[in-house]
Scaffold this motif. Structure first.
Motif, PDB file in Angstrom:
ATOM      1  N   ALA A 132       0.509  -1.023  -0.274  1.00  0.00           N
ATOM      2  CA  ALA A 132      -0.246   0.047   0.020  1.00  0.00           C
ATOM      3  C   ALA A 132       0.541   1.385  -0.005  1.00  0.00           C
ATOM      4  O   ALA A 132       0.890   1.961  -0.996  1.00  0.00           O
ATOM      5  CB  ALA A 132      -0.718   0.370   1.017  1.00  0.00           C
ATOM      6  N   PHE A 133       2.089   1.584   0.947  1.00  0.00           N
ATOM      7  CA  PHE A 133       2.737   2.005   0.631  1.00  0.00           C
ATOM      8  C   PHE A 133       3.475   2.563  -0.189  1.00  0.00           C
ATOM      9  O   PHE A 133       3.195   3.836  -1.069  1.00  0.00           O
ATOM     10  CB  PHE A 133       3.941   2.351   1.796  1.00  0.00           C
ATOM     11  CG  PHE A 133       4.905   3.276   2.224  1.00  0.00           C
ATOM     12  CD1 PHE A 133       4.256   4.754   3.100  1.00  0.00           C
ATOM     13  CD2 PHE A 133       5.739   3.573   1.607  1.00  0.00           C
ATOM     14  CE1 PHE A 133       4.929   5.097   3.614  1.00  0.00           C
ATOM     15  CE2 PHE A 133       7.209   4.533   1.520  1.00  0.00           C
ATOM     16  CZ  PHE A 133       6.412   5.344   3.237  1.00  0.00           C
ATOM     17  N   LYS A 134       4.157   1.690  -1.236  1.00  0.00           N
ATOM     18  CA  LYS A 134       4.536   1.852  -2.034  1.00  0.00           C
ATOM     19  C   LYS A 134       3.925   2.296  -3.517  1.00  0.00           C
ATOM     20  O   LYS A 134       4.344   3.320  -4.213  1.00  0.00           O
ATOM     21  CB  LYS A 134       4.709   0.428  -2.707  1.00  0.00           C
ATOM     22  CG  LYS A 134       6.562   0.182  -3.683  1.00  0.00           C
ATOM     23  CD  LYS A 134       6.730  -0.713  -3.472  1.00  0.00           C
ATOM     24  CE  LYS A 134       8.141  -0.396  -5.425  1.00  0.00           C
ATOM     25  NZ  LYS A 134       9.216  -1.428  -4.906  1.00  0.00           N
ATOM     26  N   GLN A 135       2.242   2.102  -3.745  1.00  0.00           N
ATOM     27  CA  GLN A 135       1.770   2.039  -4.234  1.00  0.00           C
ATOM     28  C   GLN A 135       1.029   3.682  -4.433  1.00  0.00           C
ATOM     29  O   GLN A 135       1.087   4.851  -5.149  1.00  0.00           O
ATOM     30  CB  GLN A 135       0.447   1.418  -4.390  1.00  0.00           C
ATOM     31  CG  GLN A 135       0.184   0.460  -4.888  1.00  0.00           C
ATOM     32  CD  GLN A 135      -1.063  -0.616  -4.688  1.00  0.00           C
ATOM     33  OE1 GLN A 135      -1.685  -0.216  -3.755  1.00  0.00           O
ATOM     34  NE2 GLN A 135      -1.112  -1.967  -5.229  1.00  0.00           N
ATOM     35  N   ARG A 136       1.089   4.167  -2.787  1.00  0.00           N
ATOM     36  CA  ARG A 136       0.790   5.853  -2.794  1.00  0.00           C
ATOM     37  C   ARG A 136       1.835   6.683  -3.376  1.00  0.00           C
ATOM     38  O   ARG A 136       2.044   7.408  -3.943  1.00  0.00           O
ATOM     39  CB  ARG A 136       0.476   5.924  -1.348  1.00  0.00           C
ATOM     40  CG  ARG A 136      -1.067   5.249  -1.464  1.00  0.00           C
ATOM     41  CD  ARG A 136      -1.848   4.701  -0.626  1.00  0.00           C
ATOM     42  NE  ARG A 136      -3.352   4.386  -0.608  1.00  0.00           N
ATOM     43  CZ  ARG A 136      -3.309   3.033  -1.494  1.00  0.00           C
ATOM     44  NH1 ARG A 136      -2.864   2.524  -1.364  1.00  0.00           N
ATOM     45  NH2 ARG A 136      -5.043   2.870  -1.131  1.00  0.00           N
ATOM     46  N   HIS A 186       4.921   5.681  -4.319  1.00  0.00           N
ATOM     47  CA  HIS A 186       5.836   5.150  -5.568  1.00  0.00           C
ATOM     48  C   HIS A 186       7.385   4.766  -4.992  1.00  0.00           C
ATOM     49  O   HIS A 186       8.548   5.694  -6.016  1.00  0.00           O
ATOM     50  CB  HIS A 186       6.069   6.072  -6.759  1.00  0.00           C
ATOM     51  CG  HIS A 186       4.522   6.825  -7.070  1.00  0.00           C
ATOM     52  ND1 HIS A 186       3.913   6.251  -7.451  1.00  0.00           N
ATOM     53  CD2 HIS A 186       3.193   8.396  -6.558  1.00  0.00           C
ATOM     54  CE1 HIS A 186       2.538   6.336  -7.620  1.00  0.00           C
ATOM     55  NE2 HIS A 186       2.955   7.831  -7.054  1.00  0.00           N
ATOM     56  N   LYS A 187       7.908   4.535  -3.743  1.00  0.00           N
ATOM     57  CA  LYS A 187       8.748   4.361  -3.038  1.00  0.00           C
ATOM     58  C   LYS A 187       9.087   2.851  -2.389  1.00  0.00           C
ATOM     59  O   LYS A 187       7.462   2.960  -1.688  1.00  0.00           O
ATOM     60  CB  LYS A 187      10.338   5.052  -2.915  1.00  0.00           C
ATOM     61  CG  LYS A 187       9.267   6.195  -1.751  1.00  0.00           C
ATOM     62  CD  LYS A 187      10.317   7.416  -1.536  1.00  0.00           C
ATOM     63  CE  LYS A 187       9.724   8.208  -2.811  1.00  0.00           C
ATOM     64  NZ  LYS A 187      10.554   9.374  -2.790  1.00  0.00           N
ATOM     65  N   SER A 188       9.799   2.334  -2.157  1.00  0.00           N
ATOM     66  CA  SER A 188       9.391   1.046  -0.788  1.00  0.00           C
ATOM     67  C   SER A 188       8.859   2.282   0.723  1.00  0.00           C
ATOM     68  O   SER A 188       9.622   3.080   0.202  1.00  0.00           O
ATOM     69  CB  SER A 188      10.486   0.102  -1.180  1.00  0.00           C
ATOM     70  OG  SER A 188      11.943   1.256  -0.409  1.00  0.00           O
TER      71      SER A 188
END
Length: 109
Positions: free
Chosen positions: A90-94, A96-98
């Motif tokens: 979810a974090f990466k989708q929002r 755009h990074k790990s």
């Protein structure tokens, strides 16, 4: 209504929150609430993930400013996630990074 009944009360931190529970808190039929999310170009799950990721970021920054130890897995759990991998996705989708890359950049700013 969502801000009052979900955001202000931090209901989104409840890890097992369902659309039915949110609709009951808001006082709206779950079908209509789902339709509302669709009309906004989102879904219940996207809305909840957005709030939880924002909560994670705010708590991370609070802890960093206070020079407190930060454990991403613990913050993810505090933010309403049972699973770190679900949070990470979810974090990466929002963002755009790990999570790790974001945390590294936060330290540098």
């Amino acid at each position: 209504m969502l801000a009052k009944h979900c955001e202000d009360t931090q209901l989104y931190l409840k890890s097992d929150l369902t659309l039915a529970q949110l609709s009951a808190a808001v006082g709206m039929n779950h079908y209509y609430l789902s339709q509302y999310f669709a009309s906004q170009g989102t879904s219940f799950y996207e809305y909840i993930h957005d709030l939880r990721v924002r909560h994670f970021i705010a708590r991370y920054r609070e802890l960093a400013a206070a020079h407190e130890p930060i454990v991403a897995q613990q913050l993810a759990q505090e933010s309403g996630y049972h699973s770190y991998s679900t949070f990470s996705t979810a974090f990466k989708q929002r963002m755009h990074k790990s999570v790790t890359a974001w945390m590294r950049e936060e330290v540098l700013t």
